[in-house]
Design a protein around this motif. Structure first.
Motif, PDB file in Angstrom:
ATOM      1  N   LEU A 126      34.999 -33.297  40.812  1.00 41.28           N
ATOM      2  CA  LEU A 126      34.365 -32.174  40.444  1.00 41.28           C
ATOM      3  C   LEU A 126      33.319 -32.496  39.421  1.00 41.28           C
ATOM      4  O   LEU A 126      33.517 -32.817  38.481  1.00 41.28           O
ATOM      5  CB  LEU A 126      35.298 -31.019  39.703  1.00 41.28           C
ATOM      6  N   PRO A 127      31.926 -32.034  39.641  1.00 35.82           N
ATOM      7  CA  PRO A 127      30.888 -32.326  38.780  1.00 35.82           C
ATOM      8  C   PRO A 127      31.070 -31.584  37.394  1.00 35.82           C
ATOM      9  O   PRO A 127      31.412 -30.325  37.591  1.00 35.82           O
ATOM     10  CB  PRO A 127      29.767 -32.196  39.317  1.00 35.82           C
ATOM     11  N   THR A 128      30.902 -32.304  36.206  1.00 31.04           N
ATOM     12  CA  THR A 128      31.165 -31.433  35.168  1.00 31.04           C
ATOM     13  C   THR A 128      29.875 -30.675  34.669  1.00 31.04           C
ATOM     14  O   THR A 128      29.256 -30.647  33.828  1.00 31.04           O
ATOM     15  CB  THR A 128      31.093 -32.442  33.936  1.00 31.04           C
ATOM     16  N   TRP A 129      29.495 -29.802  35.752  1.00 30.32           N
ATOM     17  CA  TRP A 129      28.667 -28.718  35.554  1.00 30.32           C
ATOM     18  C   TRP A 129      29.021 -27.836  34.429  1.00 30.32           C
ATOM     19  O   TRP A 129      29.880 -27.402  34.277  1.00 30.32           O
ATOM     20  CB  TRP A 129      27.994 -28.094  36.756  1.00 30.32           C
ATOM     21  N   GLY A 130      27.764 -27.143  33.842  1.00 28.74           N
ATOM     22  CA  GLY A 130      28.238 -25.959  32.897  1.00 28.74           C
ATOM     23  C   GLY A 130      28.526 -24.889  33.559  1.00 28.74           C
ATOM     24  O   GLY A 130      29.564 -24.117  32.735  1.00 28.74           O
ATOM     25  N   VAL A 131      28.710 -24.581  34.921  1.00 30.87           N
ATOM     26  CA  VAL A 131      29.241 -23.350  35.277  1.00 30.87           C
ATOM     27  C   VAL A 131      30.830 -23.644  35.323  1.00 30.87           C
ATOM     28  O   VAL A 131      31.534 -22.719  35.352  1.00 30.87           O
ATOM     29  CB  VAL A 131      28.778 -23.110  36.689  1.00 30.87           C
ATOM     30  N   PHE A 132      31.142 -24.932  35.435  1.00 31.57           N
ATOM     31  CA  PHE A 132      32.722 -25.135  35.323  1.00 31.57           C
ATOM     32  C   PHE A 132      33.342 -25.313  34.093  1.00 31.57           C
ATOM     33  O   PHE A 132      34.574 -25.176  34.014  1.00 31.57           O
ATOM     34  CB  PHE A 132      33.293 -26.426  36.288  1.00 31.57           C
ATOM     35  N   ARG A 133      32.585 -25.733  33.206  1.00 29.61           N
ATOM     36  CA  ARG A 133      32.921 -25.995  31.837  1.00 29.61           C
ATOM     37  C   ARG A 133      33.014 -24.593  31.133  1.00 29.61           C
ATOM     38  O   ARG A 133      33.717 -24.398  30.403  1.00 29.61           O
ATOM     39  CB  ARG A 133      32.033 -26.963  30.906  1.00 29.61           C
ATOM     40  N   GLN A 134      31.869 -23.875  31.374  1.00 34.73           N
ATOM     41  CA  GLN A 134      31.636 -22.507  30.435  1.00 34.73           C
ATOM     42  C   GLN A 134      31.624 -21.322  31.589  1.00 34.73           C
ATOM     43  O   GLN A 134      30.350 -20.722  31.478  1.00 34.73           O
ATOM     44  CB  GLN A 134      30.653 -22.721  29.728  1.00 34.73           C
ATOM     45  N   PRO A 135      32.530 -21.062  32.496  1.00 39.23           N
ATOM     46  CA  PRO A 135      32.346 -19.985  33.559  1.00 39.23           C
ATOM     47  C   PRO A 135      31.988 -18.538  32.817  1.00 39.23           C
ATOM     48  O   PRO A 135      30.951 -17.893  33.485  1.00 39.23           O
ATOM     49  CB  PRO A 135      33.637 -19.895  34.183  1.00 39.23           C
ATOM     50  N   LEU A 136      32.609 -18.268  31.673  1.00 39.53           N
ATOM     51  CA  LEU A 136      32.253 -16.971  31.149  1.00 39.53           C
ATOM     52  C   LEU A 136      30.898 -16.961  30.555  1.00 39.53           C
ATOM     53  O   LEU A 136      30.073 -16.073  30.746  1.00 39.53           O
ATOM     54  CB  LEU A 136      33.263 -16.692  29.719  1.00 39.53           C
ATOM     55  N   ALA A 137      30.270 -18.191  29.913  1.00 39.48           N
ATOM     56  CA  ALA A 137      28.913 -18.176  29.339  1.00 39.48           C
ATOM     57  C   ALA A 137      28.025 -17.919  30.717  1.00 39.48           C
ATOM     58  O   ALA A 137      26.916 -17.533  30.447  1.00 39.48           O
ATOM     59  CB  ALA A 137      28.741 -19.627  28.751  1.00 39.48           C
ATOM     60  N   PHE A 138      28.574 -18.566  31.717  1.00 39.96           N
ATOM     61  CA  PHE A 138      27.707 -18.579  32.971  1.00 39.96           C
ATOM     62  C   PHE A 138      27.301 -17.102  33.451  1.00 39.96           C
ATOM     63  O   PHE A 138      26.062 -16.575  33.590  1.00 39.96           O
ATOM     64  CB  PHE A 138      28.140 -19.417  34.043  1.00 39.96           C
ATOM     65  N   VAL A 139      28.516 -16.294  33.606  1.00 44.42           N
ATOM     66  CA  VAL A 139      28.323 -15.048  33.940  1.00 44.42           C
ATOM     67  C   VAL A 139      27.458 -14.239  32.838  1.00 44.42           C
ATOM     68  O   VAL A 139      26.461 -13.389  33.284  1.00 44.42           O
ATOM     69  CB  VAL A 139      29.638 -14.287  34.099  1.00 44.42           C
ATOM     70  N   LEU A 140      27.859 -14.317  31.526  1.00 50.25           N
ATOM     71  CA  LEU A 140      27.378 -13.687  30.503  1.00 50.25           C
ATOM     72  C   LEU A 140      25.729 -14.084  30.549  1.00 50.25           C
ATOM     73  O   LEU A 140      24.714 -13.127  30.361  1.00 50.25           O
ATOM     74  CB  LEU A 140      27.884 -13.931  29.226  1.00 50.25           C
ATOM     75  N   TYR A 141      25.439 -15.346  30.785  1.00 46.78           N
ATOM     76  CA  TYR A 141      24.021 -15.602  30.836  1.00 46.78           C
ATOM     77  C   TYR A 141      23.295 -15.062  31.844  1.00 46.78           C
ATOM     78  O   TYR A 141      22.245 -14.624  31.697  1.00 46.78           O
ATOM     79  CB  TYR A 141      23.852 -17.328  31.060  1.00 46.78           C
ATOM     80  N   LEU A 142      23.931 -14.713  33.099  1.00 48.52           N
ATOM     81  CA  LEU A 142      23.233 -14.079  33.922  1.00 48.52           C
ATOM     82  C   LEU A 142      22.937 -12.802  33.667  1.00 48.52           C
ATOM     83  O   LEU A 142      21.704 -12.080  33.998  1.00 48.52           O
ATOM     84  CB  LEU A 142      24.044 -14.002  35.533  1.00 48.52           C
ATOM     85  N   VAL A 143      23.811 -11.991  33.026  1.00 50.25           N
ATOM     86  CA  VAL A 143      23.547 -10.668  32.722  1.00 50.25           C
ATOM     87  C   VAL A 143      22.287 -10.780  31.628  1.00 50.25           C
ATOM     88  O   VAL A 143      21.327  -9.895  31.880  1.00 50.25           O
ATOM     89  CB  VAL A 143      24.975 -10.075  31.979  1.00 50.25           C
TER      90      VAL A 143
END
Ligand code: SF4
Ligand code: SF4
Lengths: 172, 346
Positions: free
Chosen positions: B198-215
Motif C-alpha cells: 500500500l503506497p503511503t499516499w496522503g489519502v491513506f495517511r490522512q483520509p479525513l483531511a482528504f475529504v475536508l480538503y475536497l470540500v
C-alpha cells in the motif's frame, strides 16, 4: 363535508444524514451510474453495436418536433359544409382574449339564416399567449388551435399578425 | 543560460497545462453533465462538417468571447474594472508555477527539475496566491457599480476567506507528517509502502483531511455546490457587469483555480507525480511523471465535476456554518490527533 386530517411525518434525520457526506456519496452514486451506463451505450452505438440509446434528446430542427395530441398550436378558423367561415362575428373570443390580440370587424351576412359574419379576423400571434380561451369561448366551434404549427417566427411584428385567409388556409 | 531557457520551458508547460486544461474543462463540463443527465450536450459547432463530439465548442466560445463587445457600465471605475479580471486570472496562474509536475530526472549528464518554481515554502506560496485571488472577485463586485455585483463580491469575500483558513488548517496535518512545506519533498515523502504494497499516499495517511480538503477546495475555488459569489439564478454575481473576454477571464480563472486545487490535492494526497512500483528515471521517466501528475489531477477534476452536477447550491448561512463550525474544528482536531498520534507512536 367533514375535513380529514392526514398527518405527514417529517423525515427524521439521524447523524448519518446530518453529516451530509453519506448522502453526497449516494447522490454521486446515482449520477455516476447514469454517467457510466450512458457512456457505455454511446460507445457501443458508436462502434456500430446494438444498444439502447444513451440519450433521450430529440435533435429538434433536424428531426421534427413531437407534439402532444392536445397541444395548443396555431389557430385555425373552421368552415361550414358549404365552405363559408363558421364564425358569426359574435366577438366572444375577442372579448375573452387575455392578451387582446384578436381584432374582428363584422359585416352583414348575405345568408338570411345567419345574422352577421366576420369581414376581417386578425390574430396577432406575437401577443397571443396560447391560453386557448378563444376556443373555449366560441359558441359555434369556429376556431380551433390544432394547426399543429409551432414554428411561427417572423422577421417583423407585422408579419406575426395572421389574417382570415391565412387562418383558413389549411381548413377544408 | 541553459537554466533560464529550461525555466522558460517549464513555465510554458505550466501555462499550457493550466490554460489548455481550462479550455478543455469547458467541454468536459458540458459533456459530462449531458451524459449524466441522459442528454447529448453541445454538438453543433462544426468545421467542414466535422463535429468531433462537440470538441470545437471551446474554440467557438473563445472566438465569441473575444469578438463580443467589451461593455463598461457608466458607473464603473474604469481602471479597476479592467484590473479585476487580470488580478483574478494572474493570481491563479501564478499558483500553477509551484506545482510539482514532475520530480528530477537525469538526462545528458545533468539533473533537470520538472517543477517550474522550486521553493522550500511551495505550499505557502500556492495558498497565498489562491487567497490573493479573492481580491479580484471583491474588486470586480465593488467597482462595477452594481448592487448585484457588490453582493456577489461580499459573498465571495466571506466565503473565500473562510475556506482559505480551513485549507491552511486542513493541510497542516499532512504537512506535519511529511515534515516539510516543500511540495517536491511532500511528494517524495509519499513514496514509501506499507506492508510492501500500500503506497503511503496522503489519502491513506490522512483520509479525513482528504475529504475536508475536497470540500474546502471546492469552496475556495467557488465551484458548485459552493458557487454563491456567482449564483447565476439569484444575483448573477460579481461578474454581472462584465462582458466579452473580461468575463471570459473570470471563467478561465475559475477553471484554473479548480485545476490548482486538484493539482495540489494530487500532490499532497495522491502521491503527486509518483507511480507506485515504477521507478522513474531518464527522459521517459520524466514523461511518465508528467503523465502521472496530469492523470491524477484529471481524476480529481472529474470527481469534483461530478459533484458539481449532483448537488444543489448551499445557502449563504449554511455555507459559512459548514466552514467555520464543521470543517475548521474538524481540521484542527485532525491536526491535534495527528500530532499526538505521531508523538505516541514514536
Ligand atoms: S389563445 Fe388566448 S391569447 Fe391567444 S388568441 Fe386565443 S384567447 Fe387570445
Ligand atoms: S367566438 Fe367564435 S364565432 Fe365568435 S367571433 Fe370568435 S371565432 Fe367567431
Amino acid at each position: 363535508m367533514a375535513m380529514t386530517v392526514r398527518p405527514v411525518s417529517r423525515p427524521r434525520r439521524g447523524l448519518l444524514e446530518q453529516s451530509y457526506l453519506w448522502e453526497v456519496a449516494r447522490g454521486l452514486g446515482v449520477t455516476f451510474r447514469h454517467f457510466f451506463i450512458n457512456l457505455a451505450r454511446h460507445c457501443l452505438r458508436l462502434a456500430g453495436l446494438r444498444a439502447e440509446p444513451g440519450a433521450v434528446t430529440i435533435q429538434y430542427p433536424d428531426e421534427p418536433a413531437v407534439l402532444g395530441r392536445r397541444a395548443r398550436t396555431r389557430h385555425r378558423l373552421l368552415r361550414r359544409p358549404d365552405g363559408s367561415p363558421r364564425c358569426t362575428a359574435c366577438l366572444l373570443c375577442e372579448t375573452i382574449c387575455p392578451a387582446r390580440c384578436i381584432r374582428i370587424t363584422a359585416e352583414e351576412s348575405p345568408d338570411p339564416a345567419v345574422e352577421k359574419r366576420a369581414k376581417t379576423f386578425d390574430i396577432d400571434l406575437g401577443m397571443c399567449v396560447f391560453c386557448g380561451h378563444c376556443v373555449e369561448a366560441c359558441p359555434v366551434d369556429a376556431i380551433h388551435m390544432d394547426a399543429d404549427q409551432v414554428e411561427l417566427a417572423a422577421y417583423s411584428r407585422g408579419d406575426m399578425i395572421w389574417d382570415m385567409p391565412a387562418l383558413m388556409r389549411d381548413t377544408k | 543560460m541553459i537554466l533560464l531557457a529550461w525555466t522558460a520551458v517549464k513555465v510554458g508547460y505550466a501555462l499550457a497545462f493550466g490554460l489548455g486544461l481550462a479550455g478543455f474543462l469547458g467541454w468536459v463540463e458540458r459533456k459530462q453533465s449531458a451524459v449524466a443527465q441522459d442528454r447529448i450536450g453541445a454538438n453543433r459547432a462544426q468545421i467542414f462538417g466535422w463535429r468531433l463530439i462537440g470538441l470545437f465548442h471551446p474554440i467557438a466560445d473563445g472566438i465569441k468571447l473575444i469578438t463580443k463587445e467589451d461593455f463598461v457600465p457608466a458607473r464603473a471605475l474604469r481602471p479597476f474594472h479592467a484590473l479585476a479580471p487580470a488580478l483574478s486570472l494572474g493570481c491563479c496562474l501564478l499558483c500553477l508555477a509551484a506545482l510539482p509536475f514532475g520530480g528530477t530526472v537525469e538526462v545528458f549528464g545533468r539533473v533537470w527539475s520538472l517543477q517550474p518554481f522550486e521553493s522550500r515554502v511551495g505550499l505557502v506560496y500556492v495558498l497565498a496566491f489562491l487567497a490573493l485571488g479573492v481580491h479580484g472577485v471583491v474588486m470586480a463586485g465593488y467597482v462595477s457599480g452594481s448592487n448585484y455585483g457588490l453582493l456577489g463580491g461580499l459573498r465571495g469575500a466571506a466565503q473565500m476567506v473562510a475556506y482559505e483558513v480551513c485549507m491552511a488548517a486542513i493541510l497542516a496535518a499532512p504537512m506535519f507528517l511529511y515534515g516539510t512545506l516543500d511540495l517536491q519533498e511532500a511528494v517524495l515523502a509519499q513514496g514509501g509502502y506499507w506492508g510492501g504494497w500500500l503506497p503511503t499516499w496522503g489519502v491513506f495517511r490522512q483520509p479525513l483531511a482528504f475529504v475536508l480538503y475536497l470540500v474546502a477546495g471546492t469552496a475556495a475555488s467557488k465551484r458548485i455546490p459552493f458557487d454563491l459569489p456567482e449564483g447565476e439564478a439569484e444575483i448573477v454575481g460579481y461578474h454581472v457587469e462584465y462582458s466579452g473576454m473580461k468575463f471570459g477571464m473570470f471563467m478561465i480563472s475559475d477553471f484554473v483555480e479548480n485545476i490548482v486545487v486538484c493539482g495540489l490535492g494530487a500532490t499532497l494526497f495522491l502521491g503527486g507525480w509518483g507511480i507506485p512500483f515504477v521507478s522513474l528515471a531518464g527522459a521517459w521517466g520524466g514523461l511518465l511523471m508528467l503523465a502521472s501528475f496530469a492523470v491524477k489531477t484529471c481524476a480529481l477534476l472529474f470527481l469534483l465535476m461530478q459533484v458539481r452536477w449532483t448537488l444543489p447550491r448551499f445557502r449563504v448561512d449554511q455555507l459559512l456554518d459548514l466552514g467555520w463550525k464543521s470543517v475548521l474544528p474538524l481540521a484542527l482536531l485532525n491536526f491535534l490527533a495527528t500530532v499526538w498520534g505521531a508523538w505516541l507512536w514514536r
